[in-house]
Design a protein around this motif. Structure first.
Motif, mmCIF file in Angstrom:
data_model
loop_
_atom_site.group_PDB
_atom_site.id
_atom_site.type_symbol
_atom_site.label_atom_id
_atom_site.label_comp_id
_atom_site.label_asym_id
_atom_site.label_seq_id
_atom_site.Cartn_x
_atom_site.Cartn_y
_atom_site.Cartn_z
ATOM 1 N N GLU A 1 -20.959 30.900 46.344
ATOM 2 C CA GLU A 1 -19.707 30.362 46.834
ATOM 3 C C GLU A 1 -19.524 28.930 46.324
ATOM 4 N N VAL A 2 -18.279 28.578 46.116
ATOM 5 C CA VAL A 2 -17.937 27.222 45.694
ATOM 6 C C VAL A 2 -17.232 26.532 46.856
ATOM 7 N N ARG A 3 -17.702 25.354 47.201
ATOM 8 C CA ARG A 3 -17.122 24.630 48.333
ATOM 9 C C ARG A 3 -15.637 24.355 48.104
ATOM 10 N N ARG B 1 -13.194 23.142 44.701
ATOM 11 C CA ARG B 1 -12.000 23.813 44.179
ATOM 12 C C ARG B 1 -10.822 22.848 44.121
ATOM 13 N N GLN B 2 -10.778 21.921 45.060
ATOM 14 C CA GLN B 2 -9.734 20.909 45.025
ATOM 15 C C GLN B 2 -9.889 20.013 43.795
ATOM 16 N N VAL B 3 -11.138 19.737 43.433
ATOM 17 C CA VAL B 3 -11.391 18.955 42.224
ATOM 18 C C VAL B 3 -10.856 19.696 41.001
ATOM 19 N N LEU B 4 -11.122 20.996 40.907
ATOM 20 C CA LEU B 4 -10.603 21.786 39.794
ATOM 21 C C LEU B 4 -9.079 21.774 39.785
ATOM 22 N N VAL C 1 -25.670 30.440 34.556
ATOM 23 C CA VAL C 1 -24.426 30.295 33.788
ATOM 24 C C VAL C 1 -23.372 31.325 34.178
ATOM 25 N N ASP C 2 -23.377 31.753 35.443
ATOM 26 C CA ASP C 2 -22.256 32.492 35.995
ATOM 27 C C ASP C 2 -21.088 31.526 36.156
ATOM 28 N N MET C 3 -19.894 31.967 35.807
ATOM 29 C CA MET C 3 -18.700 31.141 35.974
ATOM 30 C C MET C 3 -18.155 31.411 37.377
ATOM 31 N N LEU C 4 -18.495 30.545 38.312
ATOM 32 C CA LEU C 4 -18.168 30.775 39.714
ATOM 33 C C LEU C 4 -16.718 30.448 40.033
ATOM 34 N N ALA C 5 -16.162 29.460 39.363
ATOM 35 C CA ALA C 5 -14.768 29.077 39.588
ATOM 36 C C ALA C 5 -14.279 28.319 38.364
ATOM 37 N N TYR C 6 -12.977 28.355 38.116
ATOM 38 C CA TYR C 6 -12.416 27.686 36.944
ATOM 39 C C TYR C 6 -10.930 27.448 37.176
#
Length: 293
Positions: free
Chosen positions: A104-106, A110-113, A128-133
Motif C-alpha cells: 500500500e502507498v500512504r 499519493r498527494q505528492v504524486l 521494483v513493483d510499480m505501486l503507484a504512478y
C-alpha cells in the motif's frame, strides 16, 4: 541462483571474477580457473585458508569488521558491494525479519504524486513493483493502466516483456542496473519470499538475467540521466532522482524530469497532449505477487 542472503555464495561469486593478474598473483600455464583460488584470496586478505574456507562454506559466522574490510580490499569491491558484504555478514544478528512488506502507498505520498503533473513520478518497492504512478509516468511506460496490476514490475517488463514496449533506450545498462538493484534488495530483505520467487522467475525466463545475477554485482543508482524510447515521441532523456522512504518499507519515490527549456521538455509536453485518457490523478497498483496472483 544462490540463496539471497548467502554470504558464502557472494564471496565465491566475486572471487571467481578477480583475475590473478589484476592483484599481482603469478600463475602457471596449466592453470584451469580464471579467478582466484581460495588460498590466494586468503593470502591477499591476510587470513588463514581454513578460516576463509569456513566463511565460504557457511561454517564461520559473524566475521569481524576487520575481516570484512580485508576481504573487500582483496576482492576489489566498490562501496556498494562492500556495504552489501557487511549486510550479509550481519544477517545472523539482525533484528527480527519482517513478515509483511506493504504494497500500500500512504495517501500523503499519493498527494505528492498528484502535485507533480508536469513530469513522470512513481513509487516502487524493493522488488521494483510499480505501486503507484502519476499520469505522465503511466504514459511514458506505454500505458500502464492497460497492464494488469500484478504485472507492473520493472524487472519483468525489462527481461520478460521487452516486446510490449522497448521503454529504455539504453537497454543493457538498464538491465545491469535492475539486477544490481535486486541484488542489493536481496541483502536488505533476505526473508522476502516474493522477492525470492521473482528472482527465480526471472532466472528461469531470461538467460541474460541469470548471467547478470551470477556476476553478483551490487549497485545503487540514486540519480542520473535515463534515456527512454517511446513509440509516439522517439528518444527522450530525463534526469532520475530516487528518494528512499525512511520507514523501512523498501519503498522509493522516483522522479524523472527534463532539462528546462530543452527539446526533451517539449517532447514530454507533447506526450502529455497526445495522451487521450482523461487525467485521474495518481494511479495505485497493488502488486502482491506474481502475474495472475
Amino acid at each position: 541462483m544462490d540463496d539471497l542472503g548467502d554470504l558464502g555464495a557472494f564471496l565465491q561469486s566475486r572471487r571467481a571474477q578477480v583475475t590473478p593478474a589484476s592483484v599481482g598473483v603469478a600463475v602457471g600455464a596449466r592453470r584451469r580457473v580464471s579467478g582466484l583460488r581460495r588460498e590466494e584470496l586468503a593470502q591477499l586478505a591476510g587470513m588463514s585458508v581454513d578460516y576463509y574456507t569456513r566463511l565460504e562454506q557457511g561454517r564461520a559466522t559473524q566475521p569481524s569488521e576487520h575481516v570484512l574490510d580485508a576481504l573487500s580490499r582483496a576482492l576489489r569491491l566498490d562501496q556498494a558491494a562492500r556495504a552489501h558484504l557487511h549486510r550479509l555478514a550481519r544477517l545472523g544478528s539482525r533484528r527480527p525479519p519482517l513478515t509483511h512488506y506493504p504494497a500500500e502507498v500512504r495517501p500523503q505520498l499519493r498527494q505528492v504524486l498528484d502535485a507533480m503533473p508536469g513530469f513522470p513520478a512513481l513509487i516502487i518497492n524493493h522488488r521494483v513493483d510499480m505501486l503507484a504512478y502519476n499520469r505522465p509516468a503511466g504514459t511514458l511506460y506505454c500505458d500502464l493502466d492497460s497492464m494488469p496490476a500484478a504485472e507492473r514490475n520493472l524487472a519483468r517488463m525489462i527481461f520478460l516483456d521487452a516486446e510490449r514496449c522497448g521503454t529504455y533506450f539504453d537497454g543493457e545498462s538498464c538491465r545491469e542496473d535492475t539486477v544490481a538493484h535486486l541484488r542489493q534488495a536481496a541483502g536488505e530483505f533476505p526473508d522476502d519470499a516474493e522477492l525470492a520467487a521473482l528472482i527465480g522467475e526471472l532466472s528461469m525466463g531470461s538467460r541474460r538475467f541469470s548471467e547478470l545475477w551470477g556476476a553478483a554485482r551490487v549497485r545503487v543508482r540514486s540519480h542520473g540521466p535515463k534515456r527512454f524510447r517511446h513509440p509516439l515521441i522517439g528518444v527522450i532523456t530525463l534526469h532520475q532522482e530516487r528518494f528512499v522512504l525512511p520507514d523501512g518499507s523498501g519503498q522509493e519515490l522516483i522522479t524523472l524530469t527534463p532539462e528546462p527549456g530543452s527539446a526533451d521538455e517539449d517532447s514530454l509536453r507533447l506526450l502529455a497532449n497526445l495522451d487521450a485518457t482523461p487525467a485521474s490523478g495518481p494511479t495505485a497498483a497493488t502488486t502482491t505477487g506474481r502475474p495472475g496472483a
